[in-house]
Motif scaffolding. Structure first.
Motif: not given
Length: 356
Positions: A80-81, A90-96
């Motif tokens: 579940d990012l 435009g790149t994304k840093i995601a967390r989970t």
């Protein structure tokens, strides 16, 4: 509809619903308040996708044949990012939040993939992974996920200039709390942070990204206590990881929680691990150090002593001395390129394979 497809559909629908609510709020506010509302709405992320579900895979990626035998396609299950922030390209840093199946520890992890990851010519290729560890406590936090240090944007720039591989950057929590360091280790009677960093976190990456099967695609970087944990992980598990960038690192384990566990402490001492690896003669690992000349003199002397005594045979090392450099992450990032550290580990690692 298969279970995984239903989950993907629900995640996408949730994302669309979230954005629709934001836009509805924005429209009402704009009508009521006029143009003056725009800065306020921007401040509260009304127009951003922060918190929206994100996947680094694609519909074809799950069934596509890998580019070569060295590529590992995402194994699943998909995490579940959620979007944390968006970079200028435009790149994304995601967390989970990861519930470590092997360590039993639950903590936060942030991830980022370079633009090359979405380039069609690399659609079937694995990418190298750089696990970035913070200094300080790193308790359910990791300062490399912030854009102020420019780690991700610098790697993007360096890879375009041919100085760095286009690394996937993974930023896990380093400690469970702020009271005691765990030295990135499995200290008896405490959270298994060594297993978390070297097994659970890599398993998360393999589940969600195209990676490189061999150790040639796996490295660590970190500053201070994070530099210690990264280099120790490579020396302890040279079959899994090939290189580390250690900035202003500790050299020996020093957590007070080791009291009464001297045997286990030795098994997590980079000096002991490096000697053992040097005596065995294989496999080769690459440790890139950098230390500022304005840091405490003990940091520089310990790194130099380690290199002189243990940097032999398969334990390859380099050291960049940063003129006037402080014990500071803002100093370390640009010097990863200026001092040749990112070039050093990239030279000895494997990058993605473009389609022929």
């Amino acid at each position: 509809m298969p279970h995984s497809s239903r989950r993907t559909y629900r995640a996408r629908r949730a994302g669309r619903t979230s954005r629709a609510r934001k836009w509805s709020l924005a429209l009402v506010a704009a009508v009521v308040l006029g143009v003056a509302a725009w800065p306020v709405l921007t401040y509260f992320d009304v127009f951003s996708d922060k918190g929206d579900p994100i996947s680094f895979g694609d519909d074809k990626g799950a069934t596509a044949a890998p580019a070569n035998a060295g590529t590992l396609m995402p194994t699943g299950p998909e995490a579940d990012l959620r979007v944390e922030t968006t970079l200028g390209d435009g790149t994304k840093i995601a967390r989970t939040t990861l519930h470590g199946a092997k360590s039993g520890f639950t903590g936060k992890v942030w991830v980022w993939a370079p633009k090359e990851y979405k380039d069609p010519k690399y659609a079937k290729s694995g990418f190298p992974v750089l696990v970035a560890l913070p200094g300080g406590e790193g308790a359910q936090q990791n300062y490399w996920m912030g854009t102020d240090l420019k780690l991700q944007s610098s790697i993007a720039k360096w890879s375009q200039e041919g100085k760095s591989l286009p690394f996937i950057v993974v930023m896990p929590a380093l400690n469970p709390d702020k009271k005691f360091y765990r030295d990135g280790s499995d200290i008896p009677g405490h959270e298994k942070m060594g297993t978390w960093l070297t097994e659970d976190v890599p398993d998360l990456v393999k589940a969600n990204f195209r990676t490189i099967k061999s150790r040639d695609g796996w490295a660590f970087m970190g500053s201070s206590s994070g530099g210690f944990a990264g280099m120790k992980a490579v020396l302890k598990h040279p079959d899994k990881f090939k290189a580390a960038i250690a900035s202003g690192p500790d050299i020996v384990p020093d957590s007070p929680l080791w009291a009464g566990h001297e045997k286990e402490k030795r098994e997590n001492n980079p000096q002991v691990l490096a000697k053992r690896l040097a005596d065995s003669g294989k496999p080769d690992v690459y440790l890139a150090f950098q230390v500022g000349t304005a840091e405490p003199a003990s940091v520089m002397s310990q790194v130099k002593q380690f290199r002189a005594q243990y940097g032999k045979g398969p334990v390859h090392t380099m050291l960049h001395e940063i003129p006037g450099g402080q014990h500071d992450a803002h100093t370390y990032v640009p010097n990863m390129e200026q001092g040749g550290l990112i070039q050093y580990i990239s030279k000895h690692m494997q990058g993605p394979t473009p389609a022929s």
